[in-house]
Design a protein around this motif. Structure first.
Motif, short mmCIF file in Angstrom:
data_model
loop_
_atom_site.label_atom_id
_atom_site.label_comp_id
_atom_site.label_asym_id
_atom_site.label_seq_id
_atom_site.Cartn_x
_atom_site.Cartn_y
_atom_site.Cartn_z
N PRO A 285 0.84 -1.20 0.00
CA PRO A 285 0.00 0.00 0.00
C PRO A 285 0.87 1.25 0.00
CG PRO A 285 -0.78 -1.57 1.64
CD PRO A 285 0.53 -2.09 1.13
N ALA A 286 0.45 2.27 -0.71
CA ALA A 286 1.22 3.51 -0.84
C ALA A 286 1.51 4.14 0.51
CB ALA A 286 0.48 4.49 -1.74
N GLY A 287 0.56 4.06 1.43
CA GLY A 287 0.75 4.64 2.75
C GLY A 287 1.88 3.95 3.52
N ARG A 288 2.00 2.66 3.38
CA ARG A 288 3.07 1.92 4.05
C ARG A 288 4.43 2.30 3.46
NH1 ARG A 288 1.33 -3.73 4.43
NH2 ARG A 288 -0.06 -2.77 5.93
N ILE A 289 4.48 2.45 2.13
CA ILE A 289 5.72 2.87 1.48
C ILE A 289 6.12 4.26 1.97
CG2 ILE A 289 6.74 3.53 -0.75
CD1 ILE A 289 4.93 1.28 -1.97
N ALA A 290 5.16 5.17 2.04
CA ALA A 290 5.45 6.53 2.51
C ALA A 290 5.93 6.51 3.96
CB ALA A 290 4.20 7.41 2.37
N ALA A 291 5.34 5.66 4.79
CA ALA A 291 5.74 5.58 6.20
C ALA A 291 7.18 5.09 6.33
CB ALA A 291 4.80 4.66 6.97
N VAL A 292 7.56 4.11 5.53
CA VAL A 292 8.94 3.60 5.58
C VAL A 292 9.90 4.69 5.10
CG1 VAL A 292 10.57 1.92 4.62
CG2 VAL A 292 8.29 1.18 5.35
N LYS A 293 9.58 5.33 3.99
CA LYS A 293 10.46 6.38 3.46
C LYS A 293 10.59 7.54 4.45
CE LYS A 293 10.08 5.45 -1.45
NZ LYS A 293 9.63 5.96 -2.76
N ALA A 294 9.51 7.87 5.14
CA ALA A 294 9.58 8.94 6.14
C ALA A 294 10.48 8.54 7.29
CB ALA A 294 8.17 9.26 6.65
N ARG A 295 10.53 7.27 7.60
CA ARG A 295 11.33 6.77 8.71
C ARG A 295 12.80 6.66 8.35
NH1 ARG A 295 10.38 5.41 13.09
NH2 ARG A 295 9.07 4.00 14.13
N VAL A 296 13.11 6.16 7.17
CA VAL A 296 14.51 5.86 6.83
C VAL A 296 15.02 6.55 5.58
CG1 VAL A 296 14.42 3.61 7.97
CG2 VAL A 296 13.92 3.76 5.54
N GLY A 297 14.16 7.27 4.89
CA GLY A 297 14.58 7.90 3.64
C GLY A 297 14.55 6.90 2.50
N ALA A 298 14.57 7.41 1.30
CA ALA A 298 14.48 6.55 0.12
C ALA A 298 15.67 5.60 0.02
CB ALA A 298 14.38 7.40 -1.15
N ARG A 299 16.86 6.05 0.45
CA ARG A 299 18.06 5.22 0.32
C ARG A 299 18.09 4.08 1.33
NH1 ARG A 299 22.14 7.01 -2.93
NH2 ARG A 299 23.63 5.86 -1.65
N GLY A 300 17.35 4.19 2.43
CA GLY A 300 17.35 3.13 3.44
C GLY A 300 16.21 2.15 3.27
N PHE A 301 15.39 2.35 2.26
CA PHE A 301 14.18 1.54 2.07
C PHE A 301 14.50 0.05 1.95
CE2 PHE A 301 10.52 -0.24 -0.07
CZ PHE A 301 9.46 0.43 0.52
N SER A 302 15.43 -0.30 1.08
CA SER A 302 15.74 -1.72 0.85
C SER A 302 16.26 -2.39 2.12
CB SER A 302 16.77 -1.88 -0.26
OG SER A 302 16.20 -1.52 -1.50
N ALA A 303 17.15 -1.71 2.84
CA ALA A 303 17.69 -2.29 4.07
C ALA A 303 16.58 -2.47 5.11
CB ALA A 303 18.80 -1.41 4.63
N TYR A 304 15.66 -1.52 5.19
CA TYR A 304 14.56 -1.61 6.14
C TYR A 304 13.66 -2.80 5.82
CZ TYR A 304 10.84 0.13 9.20
OH TYR A 304 9.90 0.27 10.19
N VAL A 305 13.32 -2.95 4.55
CA VAL A 305 12.47 -4.07 4.13
C VAL A 305 13.20 -5.39 4.34
CG1 VAL A 305 11.30 -5.14 2.15
CG2 VAL A 305 11.08 -2.68 2.56
N SER A 306 14.49 -5.43 4.03
CA SER A 306 15.27 -6.65 4.24
C SER A 306 15.28 -7.05 5.71
CB SER A 306 16.70 -6.45 3.72
OG SER A 306 17.44 -7.64 3.86
N ALA A 307 15.45 -6.07 6.60
CA ALA A 307 15.44 -6.36 8.04
C ALA A 307 14.07 -6.86 8.48
CB ALA A 307 15.84 -5.11 8.82
N ALA A 308 13.01 -6.29 7.92
CA ALA A 308 11.66 -6.73 8.26
C ALA A 308 11.42 -8.17 7.80
CB ALA A 308 10.62 -5.80 7.64
N VAL A 309 11.92 -8.51 6.63
CA VAL A 309 11.79 -9.88 6.12
C VAL A 309 12.56 -10.84 7.03
CG1 VAL A 309 12.41 -11.43 4.22
CG2 VAL A 309 11.31 -9.22 3.74
N GLU A 310 13.75 -10.44 7.46
CA GLU A 310 14.54 -11.29 8.36
C GLU A 310 13.79 -11.54 9.67
OE1 GLU A 310 17.37 -13.71 10.02
OE2 GLU A 310 17.08 -13.13 7.93
N ARG A 311 13.17 -10.49 10.22
CA ARG A 311 12.39 -10.68 11.46
C ARG A 311 11.23 -11.63 11.22
NH1 ARG A 311 13.54 -5.29 11.73
NH2 ARG A 311 11.48 -4.68 10.99
#
Length: 111
Positions: A22-48
């Motif tokens: 969902p677009a809102g979830r993407i925006a929330a992640v980008k607001a938290r970590v910035g566009a450059r940290g998005f992949s690392a954030y998602v990777s960490a979430a997948v690991e959890r």
């Protein structure tokens, strides 16, 4: 070249994948970590999530071996979770007010 199925979870080159969210979830992640940290954030979430899945599998195996937990053990575990949630909520409220007077619970940003 190595077979990707033989690689460990943190081995091998990074690969691009397409994931729909969902677009809102993407925006929330980008607001938290910035566009450059998005992949690392998602990777960490997948690991959890993988860790949770493995824990659930282990719990199911143990329950099959020794039976379900007693009501006393279930209540004890529920109380521990309530205490943890309370501590986290207290700290979150303190951070939003600029204070911290208890045990520190920190959400680590993926780097």
């Amino acid at each position: 070249m190595e077979d990707p199925e033989q690689l460990g979870k943190d081995e091998g080159p990074a690969q691009k994948v397409s994931v729909s969210m969902p677009a809102g979830r993407i925006a929330a992640v980008k607001a938290r970590v910035g566009a450059r940290g998005f992949s690392a954030y998602v990777s960490a979430a997948v690991e959890r999530q993988i860790q949770r899945d493995l824990l659930e599998e282990l719990l199911q195996e143990k329950e099959a071996e020794i039976g379900p937990p007693t009501p006393e053990v279930q209540e004890w575990a529920a109380e521990i979770f309530r205490e943890a949630e309370s501590m986290a909520a207290h700290e979150q409220a303190g951070r939003s007010q600029g204070e911290s007077d208890g045990p520190e619970w920190r959400a680590h940003k993926a780097s």
